[in-house]
Design a protein around this motif. Structure first.
Motif, PDB file in Angstrom:
ATOM      1  N   GLN A  89       5.951  29.469 -64.003  1.00  0.00           N
ATOM      2  CA  GLN A  89       7.266  30.051 -64.239  1.00  0.00           C
ATOM      3  C   GLN A  89       8.130  29.032 -64.952  1.00  0.00           C
ATOM      4  OE1 GLN A  89       9.035  33.214 -62.832  1.00  0.00           O
ATOM      5  NE2 GLN A  89      10.268  32.502 -64.543  1.00  0.00           N
ATOM      6  N   ARG A 118      -4.496  38.223 -66.419  1.00  0.00           N
ATOM      7  CA  ARG A 118      -3.221  37.502 -66.525  1.00  0.00           C
ATOM      8  C   ARG A 118      -2.167  38.373 -67.191  1.00  0.00           C
ATOM      9  NH1 ARG A 118      -4.401  31.158 -66.910  1.00  0.00           N
ATOM     10  NH2 ARG A 118      -6.115  31.199 -65.439  1.00  0.00           N
ATOM     11  N   THR A 120       1.919  38.221 -68.572  1.00  0.00           N
ATOM     12  CA  THR A 120       3.101  37.445 -68.896  1.00  0.00           C
ATOM     13  C   THR A 120       4.321  38.340 -68.713  1.00  0.00           C
ATOM     14  OG1 THR A 120       1.834  36.151 -70.495  1.00  0.00           O
ATOM     15  CG2 THR A 120       4.239  36.036 -70.662  1.00  0.00           C
ATOM     16  N   GLU A 136      10.168  32.801 -68.151  1.00  0.00           N
ATOM     17  CA  GLU A 136       8.920  33.539 -68.341  1.00  0.00           C
ATOM     18  C   GLU A 136       7.962  33.169 -67.217  1.00  0.00           C
ATOM     19  OE1 GLU A 136       6.887  34.255 -72.377  1.00  0.00           O
ATOM     20  OE2 GLU A 136       5.769  32.569 -71.488  1.00  0.00           O
ATOM     21  N   LEU A 138       3.904  33.625 -65.639  1.00  0.00           N
ATOM     22  CA  LEU A 138       2.505  33.977 -65.853  1.00  0.00           C
ATOM     23  C   LEU A 138       1.911  34.229 -64.482  1.00  0.00           C
ATOM     24  CD1 LEU A 138       0.101  34.277 -67.816  1.00  0.00           C
ATOM     25  CD2 LEU A 138      -0.400  31.849 -67.387  1.00  0.00           C
TER      26      LEU A 138
END
Length: 147
Positions: A89, A118, A120, A136, A138
């Protein structure tokens, strides 16, 4: 006050770019005090009105990570939800959150790697029209193939 969408899980097979979930929560003095206790971050800018008045914030503010924790709640409870594993993060703190502010934490799917499970997510918190945190995340999303 806690306002959000239903909790649960959205498996990676059902995720789509642009999907979004959020929660809204009023940050109270009690929340700030409890966060200070749990985190052991007792910086007086969070807890002492007199001290905080003499800072650049001119009053008490919530811990930045308290707002970031609301992002984690959206990810862990709604999108993708239960079974999600945080991998990373990024956060940028844009403006303070004060006791009594209503924070809206939201996440939006921006990329999906089905082969690696994964996802995003664009993450942000707002108070009214003001962005207070952006970043952002992940995550490793749950999959029906591993139920």
């Amino acid at each position: 006050m806690l306002d959000n969408l239903p909790r649960g899980t959205i498996c990676i097979e059902d995720l789509e770019i642009g999907m979004q979930r959020f929660l809204r929560k009023e940050v109270t003095s009690r929340d700030i005090e409890m966060f200070a206790e749990v985190s052991t971050d007792r910086n007086p800018v969070h807890l002492d009105d007199a001290y905080a008045q003499d800072t650049i914030f001119e009053g008490r503010i919530a811990h930045g990570m308290l707002s970031a924790g609301l992002i984690s709640a959206v990810i862990g409870e709604q999108l993708p939800g239960h079974g999600t594993v945080y991998l990373g993060q990024s956060l940028k703190f844009m403006a303070p959150v004060r006791p009594g502010d209503v924070v809206r934490a939201e996440v939006t799917v921006t990329a999906i790697d089905h082969a690696r499970r994964r996802v995003t997510l664009e993450t942000r918190c707002t108070v009214g029209d003001t962005v207070v945190v952006k970043g952002e995340a992940l995550v490793l999303a749950p999959s029906r193939k591993f139920d």
